[in-house]
Enzyme design. Structure first.
Site, PDB file in Angstrom:
ATOM      1  N   HIS A 237     -76.535  21.010  26.399  1.00  0.00           N
ATOM      2  CA  HIS A 237     -77.301  20.337  25.349  1.00  0.00           C
ATOM      3  C   HIS A 237     -77.423  21.123  24.050  1.00  0.00           C
ATOM      4  O   HIS A 237     -77.933  20.614  23.068  1.00  0.00           O
ATOM      5  CB  HIS A 237     -78.703  19.981  25.841  1.00  0.00           C
ATOM      6  CG  HIS A 237     -79.626  21.156  25.920  1.00  0.00           C
ATOM      7  ND1 HIS A 237     -79.564  22.072  26.925  1.00  0.00           N
ATOM      8  CD2 HIS A 237     -80.612  21.572  25.091  1.00  0.00           C
ATOM      9  CE1 HIS A 237     -80.487  22.991  26.736  1.00  0.00           C
ATOM     10  NE2 HIS A 237     -81.139  22.725  25.632  1.00  0.00           N
TER      11      HIS A 237
HETATM   12  C1  UD1 Z   1     -85.252  20.976  22.870  1.00  0.00           C
HETATM   13  C2  UD1 Z   1     -85.429  22.454  22.498  1.00  0.00           C
HETATM   14  C3  UD1 Z   1     -84.500  23.308  23.351  1.00  0.00           C
HETATM   15  C4  UD1 Z   1     -84.719  23.015  24.821  1.00  0.00           C
HETATM   16  C5  UD1 Z   1     -84.535  21.529  25.081  1.00  0.00           C
HETATM   17  C6  UD1 Z   1     -84.754  21.157  26.511  1.00  0.00           C
HETATM   18  C7  UD1 Z   1     -85.972  22.883  20.140  1.00  0.00           C
HETATM   19  C8  UD1 Z   1     -85.455  23.392  18.858  1.00  0.00           C
HETATM   20  N1  UD1 Z   1     -85.067  22.709  21.108  1.00  0.00           N
HETATM   21  O1  UD1 Z   1     -83.921  20.629  22.525  1.00  0.00           O
HETATM   22  O2  UD1 Z   1     -84.786  24.667  23.116  1.00  0.00           O
HETATM   23  O3  UD1 Z   1     -83.791  23.759  25.577  1.00  0.00           O
HETATM   24  O4  UD1 Z   1     -85.471  20.811  24.261  1.00  0.00           O
HETATM   25  O5  UD1 Z   1     -84.364  19.853  26.760  1.00  0.00           O
HETATM   26  O6  UD1 Z   1     -87.153  22.637  20.255  1.00  0.00           O
HETATM   27  N2  UD1 Z   1     -84.177  12.825  22.601  1.00  0.00           N
HETATM   28  C9  UD1 Z   1     -84.345  11.690  23.358  1.00  0.00           C
HETATM   29  N3  UD1 Z   1     -85.476  11.601  24.112  1.00  0.00           N
HETATM   30  C10 UD1 Z   1     -86.426  12.571  24.146  1.00  0.00           C
HETATM   31  C11 UD1 Z   1     -86.247  13.713  23.342  1.00  0.00           C
HETATM   32  C12 UD1 Z   1     -85.111  13.833  22.607  1.00  0.00           C
HETATM   33  O7  UD1 Z   1     -83.524  10.800  23.372  1.00  0.00           O
HETATM   34  O8  UD1 Z   1     -87.421  12.415  24.880  1.00  0.00           O
HETATM   35  C13 UD1 Z   1     -82.952  12.950  21.798  1.00  0.00           C
HETATM   36  C14 UD1 Z   1     -83.176  12.565  20.378  1.00  0.00           C
HETATM   37  O9  UD1 Z   1     -82.051  11.930  19.905  1.00  0.00           O
HETATM   38  C15 UD1 Z   1     -83.310  13.893  19.673  1.00  0.00           C
HETATM   39  C16 UD1 Z   1     -82.396  14.794  20.508  1.00  0.00           C
HETATM   40  O10 UD1 Z   1     -82.511  14.288  21.844  1.00  0.00           O
HETATM   41  O11 UD1 Z   1     -82.955  13.831  18.349  1.00  0.00           O
HETATM   42  C17 UD1 Z   1     -82.778  16.220  20.489  1.00  0.00           C
HETATM   43  O12 UD1 Z   1     -84.154  16.384  20.888  1.00  0.00           O
HETATM   44  P1  UD1 Z   1     -85.013  17.632  20.361  1.00  0.00           P
HETATM   45  O13 UD1 Z   1     -86.356  17.634  20.969  1.00  0.00           O
HETATM   46  O14 UD1 Z   1     -84.934  17.704  18.891  1.00  0.00           O
HETATM   47  O15 UD1 Z   1     -84.213  18.881  20.892  1.00  0.00           O
HETATM   48  P2  UD1 Z   1     -83.512  19.132  22.297  1.00  0.00           P
HETATM   49  O16 UD1 Z   1     -82.037  19.118  22.062  1.00  0.00           O
HETATM   50  O17 UD1 Z   1     -84.063  18.266  23.377  1.00  0.00           O
END
Ligand code: UD1
Length: 389
Positions: A237
């Site tokens: 991820h």
């Molecule tokens: C976040 C953390 C990362 C951690 C990971 C665990 C930061 C900078 N990164 O990354 O350190 O290892 O979580 O999973 O805080 N999305 C969904 N549903 C959700 C949440 C996210 O679909 O419930 C999608 C969205 O398109 C979003 C993308 O995932 O834009 C990324 O989510 P985000 O929380 O920004 O970062 P992670 O990649 O999940």
């Protein structure tokens, strides 16, 4: 909120004037510096936070201390959030900021904006933040500006790679924290080097392993559920691995070849699923699944022949479980998993990934030990320290 009067009083104080302290300011000062540690507010936002906070909430619950739980809503999908709360038996959050997804600046700023009101309203004596996600740094910044003490759980880890958003979150959060709970001694060394006073640093061990130890018996009792006898478990991820189409295509092609010999089970993070579809990539020979609940994922980890990952926490969990781990990164903020544990950094070198996999399949495994204080009692140590404070 600081009133106009109290703001000018604080400025006057800083300039060395003698103050006539107003009742409002007195109240504010008590809030700022606390009168003992009776009210602990926890901030969680993303999947790995939930695994870390669960044992701390439980351990503090054994003491006569008030607790408030704030969910920022950074992760909001059922699979990434609700299921974790249920399986880890975390109480429902007192407050959900429902921030959702966005750019780093937007997400961090929005959490700050919404969380500030909660801190002013609830007046905690200390705020505990976890790990290295955007919710962690956002909450730490709010508290530091309001003069509320911050405790950082999983402090001091460093990849020394500032292109990782999490590294920035770690460095900033540690600089702002008053009480720093570390999972390993390398983290203490990093903090000393950065000038954090020794008395603020507490080596308590790894709270993520507390959750693992508690739920492993249930995970081991899970049925195989149609999974093969021998398989590799894959998670991906990190933006550095999945946001570039060429790099992701190259990696999936390589894993598709591996999948011809060893079945690969791949629970896909939403970010990665989006990229795979956006770049129209093939995942032949990979068994794609939705993100898995904690217990089911732990069950798969404990049975895997090898785990291939770019996650931070999984490097630690495999080390504890004694399962070989090939990390698709050139560095790690968790070096103890390499020096003591089962972790091998294969970076972007696909040839190396294939060679290491072949070695493992031929039974050539790294000798590994569980690091000190990864014993299931890290949260008890944290609760004890907070109690004494
Ligand atoms: C976040 C953390 C990362 C951690 C990971 C665990 C930061 C900078 N990164 O990354 O350190 O290892 O979580 O999973 O805080 N999305 C969904 N549903 C959700 C949440 C996210 O679909 O419930 C999608 C969205 O398109 C979003 C993308 O995932 O834009 C990324 O989510 P985000 O929380 O920004 O970062 P992670 O990649 O999940």
């Amino acid at each position: 909120m600081l009133t106009e009067n109290s703001q000018s009083a604080v400025r006057a104080s800083a300039a060395g004037y003698i103050l006539k302290v107003s009742p409002a300011l007195r109240e504010n000062e008590r809030f700022r510096y606390g009168s003992g540690m009776n009210h602990i507010l926890h901030v969680v936002g993303a999947r790995p936070n939930f695994v870390k906070a669960a044992p701390v909430l439980r351990a503090i619950g054994q003491h006569d201390l008030r607790q408030t739980l704030v969910h920022t809503g950074q992760h909001y999908d059922r699979n990434l959030s609700d299921v974790f709360f249920a399986q880890l038996e975390i109480p429902d959050p007192d407050v959900n900021l429902e921030v959702g997804s966005g750019s780093h600046a937007w997400q961090t700023a929005e959490i700050m904006r919404r969380f500030e009101t909660v801190v002013l309203d609830r007046k905690p004596d200390i705020v505990l933040v976890y790990g290295d996600v955007n919710s962690t740094v956002a909450a730490a910044l709010v508290c530091a500006k309001l003069g509320v003490r911050v405790g950082h759980v999983e402090s001091g880890l460093r990849s020394f790679d500032r292109t990782m958003p999490e590294e920035i979150n770690r460095v900033v959060t540690d600089q702002l924290s008053d009480v720093l709970f570390t999972p390993s001694e390398d983290a203490d060394a990093n903090l000393f080097r950065e000038g954090v006073p020794k008395e603020r640093i507490h080596f308590v061990g790894n709270v993520m392993i507390d959750s693992l130890i508690r739920l492993l018996p249930i995970a081991k009792a899970c049925s195989r559920n149609g999974f093969p006898e021998s398989f590799a478990l894959l998670t991906l991820h990190r933006p550095s691995n999945v946001d570039n189409s060429e790099k992701l295509r190259d990696l999936l092609d390589c894993l598709t070849c591996v999948g011809e010999e060893l079945p690969i089970i791949f629970p896909v993070h939403p970010r990665t699923r989006q990229r795979i579809s956006e770049f129209a990539l093939d995942c032949d020979n990979l068994r794609l699944l939705e993100p898995m609940p904690y217990i089911e994922f732990l069950s798969l980890q404990s049975r895997a022949a090898v785990v291939i990952t770019d996650s931070g926490g999984i490097q630690e969990e495999t080390t504890f479980l004694g399962i070989p781990c090939l990390t698709l990164r050139t560095n790690t903020e968790r070096p103890i998993t390499v020096t003591a544990g089962t972790n091998i950094l294969v970076g972007d070198d696909r040839g190396r990934l294939v060679r290491e996999l072949k070695d493992l399949l031929q039974g050539k495994k790294k000798k590994a030990n569980v690091p000190p204080l990864w014993d299931g009692h890290s949260a008890d140590r944290i609760a004890g320290i907070l109690r004494r404070m």
